[in-house]
Design a protein around this motif. Structure first.
Motif, mmCIF file in Angstrom:
data_model
loop_
_atom_site.group_PDB
_atom_site.id
_atom_site.type_symbol
_atom_site.label_atom_id
_atom_site.label_comp_id
_atom_site.label_asym_id
_atom_site.label_seq_id
_atom_site.Cartn_x
_atom_site.Cartn_y
_atom_site.Cartn_z
ATOM 1 N N ASP A 144 0.837 -1.227 0.029
ATOM 2 C CA ASP A 144 0.065 0.030 -0.082
ATOM 3 C C ASP A 144 0.867 1.233 -0.119
ATOM 4 O O ASP A 144 0.550 2.256 -0.688
ATOM 5 C CB ASP A 144 -0.752 -0.122 1.129
ATOM 6 C CG ASP A 144 -2.105 1.026 1.353
ATOM 7 O OD1 ASP A 144 -2.206 1.418 0.233
ATOM 8 O OD2 ASP A 144 -2.346 1.326 2.520
ATOM 9 N N LEU A 145 1.872 1.270 1.055
ATOM 10 C CA LEU A 145 2.695 2.421 1.058
ATOM 11 C C LEU A 145 3.567 2.609 -0.172
ATOM 12 O O LEU A 145 4.049 3.696 -0.521
ATOM 13 C CB LEU A 145 3.453 2.323 2.198
ATOM 14 C CG LEU A 145 2.615 2.530 3.482
ATOM 15 C CD1 LEU A 145 3.579 2.379 4.811
ATOM 16 C CD2 LEU A 145 1.878 3.771 3.409
ATOM 17 N N MET A 146 4.027 1.671 -0.979
ATOM 18 C CA MET A 146 4.962 1.700 -1.931
ATOM 19 C C MET A 146 4.267 2.114 -3.229
ATOM 20 O O MET A 146 4.994 2.756 -4.282
ATOM 21 C CB MET A 146 5.694 0.213 -2.379
ATOM 22 C CG MET A 146 6.487 -0.295 -1.469
ATOM 23 S SD MET A 146 7.445 -1.704 -2.212
ATOM 24 C CE MET A 146 6.202 -2.741 -2.551
ATOM 25 N N ARG A 147 3.025 2.093 -3.503
ATOM 26 C CA ARG A 147 2.371 2.526 -4.582
ATOM 27 C C ARG A 147 2.352 4.154 -4.816
ATOM 28 O O ARG A 147 2.520 4.730 -3.771
ATOM 29 C CB ARG A 147 0.987 2.244 -4.549
ATOM 30 C CG ARG A 147 0.543 0.829 -4.990
ATOM 31 C CD ARG A 147 -0.805 0.547 -5.013
ATOM 32 N NE ARG A 147 -1.422 0.095 -3.836
ATOM 33 C CZ ARG A 147 -1.502 -1.083 -3.567
ATOM 34 N NH1 ARG A 147 -1.007 -2.102 -4.182
ATOM 35 N NH2 ARG A 147 -2.244 -1.539 -2.359
ATOM 36 N N PRO A 148 2.915 4.709 -6.226
ATOM 37 C CA PRO A 148 2.712 3.836 -7.473
ATOM 38 C C PRO A 148 4.205 3.198 -7.471
ATOM 39 O O PRO A 148 5.079 3.781 -7.174
ATOM 40 C CB PRO A 148 2.484 4.945 -8.330
ATOM 41 C CG PRO A 148 3.220 6.228 -7.867
ATOM 42 C CD PRO A 148 2.946 5.952 -6.269
#
Ligand SMILES: C[S@@+](CC[C@H](N)C(=O)[O-])C[C@H]1O[C@@H](n2cnc3c(N)ncnc32)[C@H](O)[C@@H]1O
Length: 244
Positions: free
Chosen positions: A39-43
């Protein structure tokens, strides 16, 4: 004898136990830590990604399949780095066998740096945070997970290899080395408070964007009993920060 992170994972029996734990249905990593990290890595599309303490680099393969521009893993354990090379064999991903502390970080070469459950093996995180800041392009992001400080503070009341029933939180503000029996071996970990992680990032120049504790989500678990057990205590602390 107690071992540093990479040496610990190079122990034949620890390595085998760790790999089988990771592949277990409803592993804590897959049910709690990974969904938050994703979730935190997106995009992900177009991102040049550096992964510190990449382990088997399974995430690298996945990130490249999801459109990452590049993936580089840095891993200190010979055994893990060898598995990571296999994992990435038919991809553009690369792995370097090197300690996180010793690698020569290139300037502004990455858009996203991740470190999943590797930084609590490192005694001094201040130079590492500075190196990560240096290696990120402007507005680049740093997303990492560590064992939750409530867990690293103290391992009393637990016999390794048995399901933990009670957790003792003690010596919370006495930070530093903890020697713990885990996976049939003895390993050195470093306890820091939540505040320490926050200030380390700030001191290196980062703007902190999110802080999570991987609260269990029922839909991520096959087994309700495991879900209930995971609702008792936080296992992971995850932070997301940006280069200003
Ligand atoms: C718990 S495993 C996590 C692996 C992977 N990041 C994941 O989440 O699947 C921790 C990894 O960090 C690596 N590690 C620990 N300390 C390290 C260091 N100082 N330098 C490089 N790798 C390190 C270990 O060898 C191990 O592969």
């Amino acid at each position: 004898m107690e071992q540093t992170g990479p040496n610990f994972y190079d122990d034949e029996s620890v390595f085998a136990t760790y790999m089988s734990l990771r592949q277990r249905t409803d592993s804590a990593n897959d049910t709690l830590e990974k969904p938050v990290i994703m979730d935190l890595m997106r995009p992900i599309t177009g991102q040049r990604i550096l992964d510190l303490g990449c382990g088997d680099a399974a995430i690298g393969r996945e990130l490249l399949q999801n459109g990452a521009a590049s993936y580089l893993g840095v891993e200190g354990s010979h055994k893990m780095a060898a598995v990571a090379k296999q994992t990435l064999m038919d991809t553009t991903g690369e792995v370097i066998l090197q300690a996180i502390e010793n690698w020569a970080y290139p300037h502004a070469a990455f858009d996203l740096v991740i470190a999943r459950l590797s930084l609590h093996y490192i005694a001094d995180l201040s130079p590492i945070c500075t190196n990560i800041f240096y290696a990120l392009a402007p507005k680049g992001r740093f997303v990492f997970s560590v064992e939750h400080p409530m867990i690293t503070s103290c391992d009393q009341g637990w016999t390794s290899g048995t399901p933990r029933q009670n957790w003792v939180v003690d010596n919370y503000f006495t930070t530093g080395l903890r020697v713990t029996n885990w996976l049939g071996g003895t390993v050195q970990k470093y306890h820091r408070t939540v505040e320490d992680y926050f200030h380390l990032l700030q001191k290196a120049g980062f703007i902190i964007e999110d802080l999570r504790e991987a609260s269990p989500q029922r839909e991520n678990f096959h087994d309700v009993k495991t879900y209930e057990r995971r609702s008792r205590i936080p296992l992971f602390l995850i932070l997301a920060a940006r280069k200003s």
